[in-house]
Motif scaffolding. Structure first.
Motif, PDB file in Angstrom:
ATOM      1  N   ARG A   1      24.789  -1.101 -17.986  1.00 16.40           N
ATOM      2  CA  ARG A   1      24.188  -0.789 -19.289  1.00 16.40           C
ATOM      3  C   ARG A   1      23.293  -1.935 -19.722  1.00 16.40           C
ATOM      4  N   PRO A   2      22.277  -1.701 -20.473  1.00 17.48           N
ATOM      5  CA  PRO A   2      21.972  -0.433 -21.135  1.00 17.48           C
ATOM      6  C   PRO A   2      21.286   0.575 -20.222  1.00 17.48           C
ATOM      7  N   CYS A   3      20.685   0.093 -19.131  1.00 15.55           N
ATOM      8  CA  CYS A   3      20.035   1.036 -18.217  1.00 15.55           C
ATOM      9  C   CYS A   3      20.026   0.449 -16.814  1.00 15.55           C
TER      10      CYS A   3
ATOM     11  N   VAL B   1      19.383   3.594 -11.030  1.00 17.20           N
ATOM     12  CA  VAL B   1      19.997   4.834 -10.557  1.00 17.20           C
ATOM     13  C   VAL B   1      19.773   5.963 -11.551  1.00 17.20           C
ATOM     14  N   MET B   2      19.895   5.669 -12.833  1.00 15.09           N
ATOM     15  CA  MET B   2      19.720   6.727 -13.832  1.00 15.09           C
ATOM     16  C   MET B   2      18.289   7.254 -13.882  1.00 15.09           C
ATOM     17  N   LEU B   3      17.344   6.492 -13.354  1.00 14.34           N
ATOM     18  CA  LEU B   3      15.945   6.922 -13.325  1.00 14.34           C
ATOM     19  C   LEU B   3      15.610   7.752 -12.093  1.00 14.34           C
ATOM     20  N   MET B   4      16.480   7.750 -11.096  1.00 16.54           N
ATOM     21  CA  MET B   4      16.184   8.418  -9.822  1.00 16.54           C
ATOM     22  C   MET B   4      15.765   9.882  -9.969  1.00 16.54           C
ATOM     23  N   PRO B   5      16.424  10.675 -10.796  1.00 13.32           N
ATOM     24  CA  PRO B   5      16.002  12.088 -10.906  1.00 13.32           C
ATOM     25  C   PRO B   5      14.576  12.248 -11.446  1.00 13.32           C
ATOM     26  N   ARG B   6      14.034  11.225 -12.073  1.00 17.35           N
ATOM     27  CA  ARG B   6      12.709  11.326 -12.697  1.00 17.35           C
ATOM     28  C   ARG B   6      11.606  10.629 -11.914  1.00 17.35           C
ATOM     29  N   LEU B   7      11.916  10.048 -10.779  1.00 10.73           N
ATOM     30  CA  LEU B   7      10.930   9.263 -10.044  1.00 10.73           C
ATOM     31  C   LEU B   7       9.758  10.091  -9.492  1.00 10.73           C
ATOM     32  N   LYS B   8       9.980  11.354  -9.242  1.00 10.32           N
ATOM     33  CA  LYS B   8       8.919  12.192  -8.655  1.00 10.32           C
ATOM     34  C   LYS B   8       8.236  13.076  -9.682  1.00 10.32           C
TER      35      LYS B   8
ATOM     36  N   PRO C   1       0.802  -1.229   0.000  1.00  9.67           N
ATOM     37  CA  PRO C   1       0.000   0.000   0.000  1.00  9.67           C
ATOM     38  C   PRO C   1       0.837   1.284   0.000  1.00  9.67           C
ATOM     39  N   LEU C   2       2.113   1.183   0.366  1.00  3.86           N
ATOM     40  CA  LEU C   2       2.981   2.360   0.399  1.00  3.86           C
ATOM     41  C   LEU C   2       3.567   2.692  -0.971  1.00  3.86           C
ATOM     42  N   LEU C   3       3.554   1.729  -1.880  1.00  5.03           N
ATOM     43  CA  LEU C   3       4.216   1.903  -3.170  1.00  5.03           C
ATOM     44  C   LEU C   3       3.397   2.767  -4.120  1.00  5.03           C
ATOM     45  N   ASP C   4       4.087   3.668  -4.806  1.00  7.75           N
ATOM     46  CA  ASP C   4       3.465   4.432  -5.886  1.00  7.75           C
ATOM     47  C   ASP C   4       3.379   3.580  -7.141  1.00  7.75           C
ATOM     48  N   LYS C   5       4.423   2.782  -7.354  1.00  6.10           N
ATOM     49  CA  LYS C   5       4.470   1.859  -8.496  1.00  6.10           C
ATOM     50  C   LYS C   5       5.184   0.594  -8.067  1.00  6.10           C
ATOM     51  N   GLU C   6       4.662  -0.546  -8.504  1.00  7.38           N
ATOM     52  CA  GLU C   6       5.340  -1.810  -8.273  1.00  7.38           C
ATOM     53  C   GLU C   6       6.238  -2.112  -9.464  1.00  7.38           C
ATOM     54  N   ILE C   7       7.368  -2.721  -9.198  1.00 11.00           N
ATOM     55  CA  ILE C   7       8.272  -3.184 -10.257  1.00 11.00           C
ATOM     56  C   ILE C   7       8.032  -4.688 -10.371  1.00 11.00           C
ATOM     57  N   GLU C   8       7.034  -5.066 -11.159  1.00 12.02           N
ATOM     58  CA  GLU C   8       6.602  -6.461 -11.238  1.00 12.02           C
ATOM     59  C   GLU C   8       7.710  -7.396 -11.681  1.00 12.02           C
ATOM     60  N   GLY C   9       8.570  -6.939 -12.577  1.00 14.17           N
ATOM     61  CA  GLY C   9       9.640  -7.783 -13.093  1.00 14.17           C
ATOM     62  C   GLY C   9      10.592  -8.271 -12.020  1.00 14.17           C
ATOM     63  N   PHE C  10      10.713  -7.535 -10.923  1.00 11.47           N
ATOM     64  CA  PHE C  10      11.631  -7.963  -9.868  1.00 11.47           C
ATOM     65  C   PHE C  10      11.207  -9.307  -9.288  1.00 11.47           C
ATOM     66  N   GLY C  11       9.958  -9.407  -8.861  1.00 11.22           N
ATOM     67  CA  GLY C  11       9.485 -10.665  -8.277  1.00 11.22           C
ATOM     68  C   GLY C  11       9.566 -11.812  -9.263  1.00 11.22           C
ATOM     69  N   GLU C  12       9.230 -11.529 -10.522  1.00  8.88           N
ATOM     70  CA  GLU C  12       9.291 -12.567 -11.546  1.00  8.88           C
ATOM     71  C   GLU C  12      10.715 -13.065 -11.742  1.00  8.88           C
TER      72      GLU C  12
ATOM     73  N   THR D   1      23.161 -10.090  -5.381  1.00  8.32           N
ATOM     74  CA  THR D   1      24.225 -10.272  -6.370  1.00  8.32           C
ATOM     75  C   THR D   1      23.711 -10.449  -7.789  1.00  8.32           C
ATOM     76  N   ARG D   2      22.522 -11.010  -7.949  1.00  6.19           N
ATOM     77  CA  ARG D   2      22.061 -11.324  -9.303  1.00  6.19           C
ATOM     78  C   ARG D   2      21.023 -10.345  -9.850  1.00  6.19           C
ATOM     79  N   LEU D   3      20.481  -9.480  -8.989  1.00  8.43           N
ATOM     80  CA  LEU D   3      19.474  -8.525  -9.464  1.00  8.43           C
ATOM     81  C   LEU D   3      19.735  -7.095  -9.003  1.00  8.43           C
ATOM     82  N   ILE D   4      19.740  -6.892  -7.704  1.00  7.44           N
ATOM     83  CA  ILE D   4      19.718  -5.534  -7.160  1.00  7.44           C
ATOM     84  C   ILE D   4      21.037  -4.801  -7.373  1.00  7.44           C
ATOM     85  N   GLN D   5      22.160  -5.456  -7.088  1.00  8.33           N
ATOM     86  CA  GLN D   5      23.457  -4.780  -7.144  1.00  8.33           C
ATOM     87  C   GLN D   5      23.694  -4.110  -8.488  1.00  8.33           C
ATOM     88  N   SER D   6      23.464  -4.795  -9.569  1.00  6.88           N
ATOM     89  CA  SER D   6      23.719  -4.192 -10.887  1.00  6.88           C
ATOM     90  C   SER D   6      22.719  -3.090 -11.199  1.00  6.88           C
ATOM     91  N   GLN D   7      21.493  -3.214 -10.730  1.00  2.85           N
ATOM     92  CA  GLN D   7      20.504  -2.170 -11.000  1.00  2.85           C
ATOM     93  C   GLN D   7      20.731  -0.927 -10.136  1.00  2.85           C
TER      94      GLN D   7
END
Length: 173
Positions: free
Chosen positions: A159-161, A164-171, A92-103, A147-153
């Motif tokens: 690359r390619p994305c 972190v590069m999205l942080m300035p646009r999150l709000k 309920p606290l999330l503005d957006k879920e990142i569905e791909g993470f759980g998958e 090690t397999r998901l979060i660290q690289s993101q």
């Protein structure tokens, strides 16, 4: 023209959700702190709460509201027993879920633990410009997720994305 990205250290808070472990006995939270600091990030805060959706929500809400914390990692409470309530506390606290993470997490877990991976309700999302990742309580699952998901993101050089590069646009509205 050279496009060289540099590492940007982030302030990351770690919450352990457990009825049975203290911080001193918390190998999962410690694995996350070790991973994030070895990667060059800063451990902004670390706490433990019981498997109680209101206690979980209170800590995560405070961190989401703190402009100094950019990422929240939780460990524990993502299973399917009656006491597992982290997804119910955080969703309920999330503005957006990142569905791909759980998958992706369940796919990687399947490689390691087989069909038991279906019992995980790991999730991730964005709340008030803060990334939130809810991980299982096992140290192995935390290491896999880090090690397999979060660290690289959370590495601006990925690359390619990356997230972190999205942080300035999150709000943006």
């Amino acid at each position: 023209m050279s496009d060289t990205r540099h590492f940007i250290p982030l302030d990351i808070a770690v919450l352990t959700v457990s009825d049975s472990r203290t911080l001193a006995e918390d190998t999962s939270g410690q694995a996350l702190v070790d991973g994030l600091t070895q990667a060059g990030h800063r451990a902004a805060d670390r706490q433990r709460v019981a498997d109680d959706i209101y206690q979980i929500r209170a800590v995560v809400s405070a961190w989401i509201a703190d402009p100094e914390i950019q990422v929240v990692l939780t460990t524990g409470g993502t299973g399917i027993t009656g006491r597992d309530g982290t997804p119910e506390a955080v969703a309920p606290l999330l503005d957006k879920e990142i569905e791909g993470f759980g998958e992706l997490f369940r796919m990687l877990s399947h490689e390691e633990i087989g069909t038991s991976a279906l019992q995980s309700r790991a999730l991730a999302g964005v709340a008030n410009g803060t990334y939130v990742f809810c991980l299982p309580g096992s140290s192995g699952a935390c290491r896999t997720a880090w090690t397999r998901l979060i660290q690289s993101q959370l590495d601006h050089r990925t690359r390619p994305c990356n997230l972190v590069m999205l942080m300035p646009r999150l709000k943006e509205q």
